[in-house]
Design a protein around this motif. Structure first.
Motif, PDB file in Angstrom:
ATOM      1  N   GLY A 108       0.783  -1.225   0.000  1.00 47.60           N
ATOM      2  CA  GLY A 108       0.000   0.000   0.000  1.00 47.60           C
ATOM      3  C   GLY A 108       0.815   1.275   0.000  1.00 47.60           C
ATOM      4  N   LEU A 109       0.291   2.302  -0.657  1.00 46.58           N
ATOM      5  CA  LEU A 109       0.878   3.643  -0.667  1.00 46.58           C
ATOM      6  C   LEU A 109      -0.115   4.616  -0.049  1.00 46.58           C
ATOM      7  CD1 LEU A 109       2.464   2.108  -2.976  1.00 46.58           C
ATOM      8  CD2 LEU A 109       2.722   4.331  -4.081  1.00 46.58           C
ATOM      9  N   ILE A 110       0.373   5.441   0.849  1.00 45.31           N
ATOM     10  CA  ILE A 110      -0.440   6.478   1.455  1.00 45.31           C
ATOM     11  C   ILE A 110       0.382   7.763   1.494  1.00 45.31           C
ATOM     12  CG2 ILE A 110      -1.853   7.145   3.429  1.00 45.31           C
ATOM     13  CD1 ILE A 110      -0.535   3.643   3.461  1.00 45.31           C
ATOM     14  N   THR A 111      -0.221   8.861   1.123  1.00 45.23           N
ATOM     15  CA  THR A 111       0.466  10.150   1.225  1.00 45.23           C
ATOM     16  C   THR A 111      -0.510  11.213   1.707  1.00 45.23           C
ATOM     17  OG1 THR A 111       1.909  11.730   0.093  1.00 45.23           O
ATOM     18  CG2 THR A 111       0.021  10.907  -1.147  1.00 45.23           C
ATOM     19  N   CYS A 112       0.027  12.241   2.310  1.00 49.68           N
ATOM     20  CA  CYS A 112      -0.783  13.358   2.809  1.00 49.68           C
ATOM     21  C   CYS A 112       0.141  14.534   3.069  1.00 49.68           C
ATOM     22  CB  CYS A 112      -1.509  12.971   4.101  1.00 49.68           C
ATOM     23  SG  CYS A 112      -0.396  12.679   5.501  1.00 49.68           S
ATOM     24  N   THR A 113      -0.441  15.646   3.453  1.00 54.35           N
ATOM     25  CA  THR A 113       0.352  16.807   3.870  1.00 54.35           C
ATOM     26  C   THR A 113      -0.083  17.227   5.264  1.00 54.35           C
ATOM     27  OG1 THR A 113      -1.204  18.347   2.823  1.00 54.35           O
ATOM     28  CG2 THR A 113       0.721  17.662   1.532  1.00 54.35           C
ATOM     29  N   LYS A 114       0.853  17.831   5.966  1.00 53.35           N
ATOM     30  CA  LYS A 114       0.539  18.373   7.285  1.00 53.35           C
ATOM     31  C   LYS A 114      -0.069  19.762   7.097  1.00 53.35           C
ATOM     32  CE  LYS A 114       2.726  19.373  11.763  1.00 53.35           C
ATOM     33  NZ  LYS A 114       3.953  19.147  12.577  1.00 53.35           N
ATOM     34  N   PRO A 115      -1.135  20.060   7.819  1.00 58.34           N
ATOM     35  CA  PRO A 115      -1.777  21.370   7.647  1.00 58.34           C
ATOM     36  C   PRO A 115      -0.813  22.527   7.875  1.00 58.34           C
ATOM     37  CG  PRO A 115      -3.138  19.908   8.985  1.00 58.34           C
ATOM     38  CD  PRO A 115      -1.813  19.219   8.810  1.00 58.34           C
ATOM     39  N   GLU A 116      -0.994  23.565   7.087  1.00 60.22           N
ATOM     40  CA  GLU A 116      -0.214  24.788   7.266  1.00 60.22           C
ATOM     41  C   GLU A 116      -0.630  25.464   8.567  1.00 60.22           C
ATOM     42  OE1 GLU A 116       2.151  25.999   5.410  1.00 60.22           O
ATOM     43  OE2 GLU A 116       1.931  25.168   3.383  1.00 60.22           O
ATOM     44  N   LEU A 117       0.294  26.198   9.164  1.00 56.23           N
ATOM     45  CA  LEU A 117      -0.043  26.946  10.368  1.00 56.23           C
ATOM     46  C   LEU A 117      -1.026  28.051  10.016  1.00 56.23           C
ATOM     47  CD1 LEU A 117       3.473  27.319  12.046  1.00 56.23           C
ATOM     48  CD2 LEU A 117       1.613  25.805  12.757  1.00 56.23           C
ATOM     49  N   GLU A 118      -2.076  28.165  10.815  1.00 53.81           N
ATOM     50  CA  GLU A 118      -3.046  29.213  10.575  1.00 53.81           C
ATOM     51  C   GLU A 118      -2.556  30.538  11.141  1.00 53.81           C
ATOM     52  OE1 GLU A 118      -6.848  28.160  12.026  1.00 53.81           O
ATOM     53  OE2 GLU A 118      -7.016  26.337  10.815  1.00 53.81           O
ATOM     54  N   SER A 119      -2.623  31.556  10.349  1.00 53.57           N
ATOM     55  CA  SER A 119      -2.165  32.877  10.790  1.00 53.57           C
ATOM     56  C   SER A 119      -3.197  33.473  11.760  1.00 53.57           C
ATOM     57  CB  SER A 119      -1.982  33.811   9.603  1.00 53.57           C
ATOM     58  OG  SER A 119      -1.019  33.283   8.721  1.00 53.57           O
ATOM     59  N   SER A 120      -2.709  33.966  12.872  1.00 51.71           N
ATOM     60  CA  SER A 120      -3.591  34.609  13.844  1.00 51.71           C
ATOM     61  C   SER A 120      -3.929  36.015  13.360  1.00 51.71           C
ATOM     62  CB  SER A 120      -2.919  34.679  15.203  1.00 51.71           C
ATOM     63  OG  SER A 120      -1.767  35.507  15.137  1.00 51.71           O
ATOM     64  N   PRO A 121      -5.076  36.577  13.802  1.00 56.93           N
ATOM     65  CA  PRO A 121      -5.438  37.962  13.405  1.00 56.93           C
ATOM     66  C   PRO A 121      -4.358  38.964  13.753  1.00 56.93           C
ATOM     67  CG  PRO A 121      -7.301  36.854  14.426  1.00 56.93           C
ATOM     68  CD  PRO A 121      -6.114  35.949  14.626  1.00 56.93           C
ATOM     69  N   GLU A 122      -3.682  38.745  14.904  1.00 59.73           N
ATOM     70  CA  GLU A 122      -2.629  39.677  15.313  1.00 59.73           C
ATOM     71  C   GLU A 122      -1.474  39.667  14.324  1.00 59.73           C
ATOM     72  OE1 GLU A 122      -3.987  37.404  17.146  1.00 59.73           O
ATOM     73  OE2 GLU A 122      -5.076  38.491  18.711  1.00 59.73           O
ATOM     74  N   ALA A 123      -1.155  38.435  13.825  1.00 55.72           N
ATOM     75  CA  ALA A 123      -0.031  38.332  12.898  1.00 55.72           C
ATOM     76  C   ALA A 123      -0.351  38.993  11.571  1.00 55.72           C
ATOM     77  CB  ALA A 123       0.326  36.868  12.693  1.00 55.72           C
ATOM     78  N   MET A 124      -1.630  39.044  11.209  1.00 58.06           N
ATOM     79  CA  MET A 124      -2.009  39.610   9.927  1.00 58.06           C
ATOM     80  C   MET A 124      -2.047  41.140   9.961  1.00 58.06           C
ATOM     81  SD  MET A 124      -5.065  36.936   8.887  1.00 58.06           S
ATOM     82  CE  MET A 124      -5.361  37.740   7.327  1.00 58.06           C
TER      83      MET A 124
END
Length: 369
Positions: free
Chosen positions: A352-368
């Motif tokens: 079997g083959l399985i692949t995925c990605t790790k979620p990107e960090l969500e930007s906080s309102p303060e950082a934006m």
């Protein structure tokens, strides 16, 4: 010839059982991998006093316990698996490298009649990488269950990685991986060490690519294994798992059949494997942990010709001599290859083959702001 090899390996297991009775008495045992051991009729040394009786009982009891556990295909504990896996690969890796080279995994057989087996192994790495959909070259990779590091060195060369780490339970494999890194001019980028994949010695979010090729089947706690793969992956990083699994359960099924479980238990005992899971189980574990872009595939038919090639390679003189010298666990592993083939042909065992990605960090309102 195949039956002869299987018989020789079975006979070797009996020889090993005799020899394991007591190290001090090995000199009194004769035999070979193709003949049952016999006990020469000789007088024991005078130094064997009453203590030899307790020693015999100690080793005899331990040997009997191992024989019974093997017959019953008893499941091993996590610690027993760690020790057994390390020893198995310490003893067998040199023989494998002598016959097949640095890549300790299956090959990519398209077309199925190809005979360039070493290149087929390299092609498997490249085809898996292409299938996974890597968007940009990773600058860092961890090879989880690295063998002697063939995959990670290839990936480091292919993408120009600045950092390639490999972990294995086998001290021999880690040392050999570092030797090959020096020999191939990749020592500055590639490093190999002894470490447990369930407790990896890396920081969180450390690698752009987390690569596990034919090592997941050795992991006794699959949920913890998947959790560790996700932990060390960088946000947005890709995880690739290529592993042996049992078939997905059909609708209405709660478990495999008794015959299927019995066959897998025998294979587990020979290869130091814990209970198996399905590709569907891996997908569920990844989904539960928030992985993104999950994909799966079954490449059983693509790697199938490799089995015939391995069996054929094991029948030449060099391989048979190497097998005879390699010890019981390697010999038992060679015999279990035929059990794997049986499960594979019955549709029980899947590549079997399985692949995925790790979620990107969500930007906080303060950082934006």
């Amino acid at each position: 010839m195949i039956l002869t090899l299987a018989s020789a390996i079975a006979a070797a297991s009996v020889t090993e059982a005799f020899v394991a009775v007591a190290p001090e008495r090995k000199a009194f045992l004769t035999g070979s991998a193709t003949k049952f051991a016999r006990l020469d009729v000789v007088s024991p040394p005078a130094s064997w006093s009453s203590s030899s009786s307790s020693l015999s009982m100690k080793y005899g009891s331990a040997t009997l316990s191992r024989v019974v556990d093997s017959i019953r295909s008893k499941e091993r504990s996590r610690e027993e698996l760690k020790v057994g896996i390390a020893g198995f690969y310490d003893r067998s890796s040199k023989l494998w490298e002598e016959v097949w080279g640095e890549h300790m995994h299956h090959g990519y057989y398209v077309p199925e009649n190809r005979t360039d087996h070493v290149q087929a192994q390299i092609d498997l790495i490249d085809e898996v990488l292409a299938w996974s959909g890597i968007d940009s070259p990773p600058s860092s990779v961890v090879d989880v269950g690295c063998g002697v590091g063939g995959s990670s060195r290839h990936i480091a060369r292919k993408y120009g990685c600045e950092r390639a780490e490999g972990i294995t339970l086998s001290p021999y494999q880690a040392a050999r991986g570092n030797e090959l890194a020096v020999e191939t001019g990749l020592a500055d980028a590639c490093t190999y060490r002894v470490a447990d994949a369930l407790e990896m010695p890396f920081d969180d979010d450390a690698f752009d690519l987390v690569w596990s090729l034919e090592s997941g089947e050795h992991m006794p706690e699959k949920t913890k294994f998947v959790g560790e793969l996700l932990r060390v992956a960088a946000p947005g990083g890709r995880i690739i798992i290529v592993t042996w699994c049992h078939r997905d359960l059909e609708e209405g099924e709660k478990d495999l059949t008794k015959k299927e479980k019995k066959l897998l238990a025998k294979i587990n005992r020979a290869y130091y494997l814990p209970p198996w899971c399905s590709v569907a189980d891996y997908v569920t574990m990844l989904e539960e942990r928030g992985a993104k872009d999950i994909r799966r595939d079954d490449w059983s038919h693509i790697i199938a010709p490799f089995w015939k090639a391995v069996i054929k390679s094991s029948l030449n003189f060099k391989s048979v001599v190497g097998l005879a010298k390699s010890g019981f666990s390697t010999q038992r592993g060679a015999y279990a290859m035929f059990l794997m083939l049986r499960g594979f042909n019955k549709g029980l065992i899947k590549f079997g083959l399985i692949t995925c990605t790790k979620p990107e960090l969500e930007s906080s309102p303060e950082a934006m702001d």
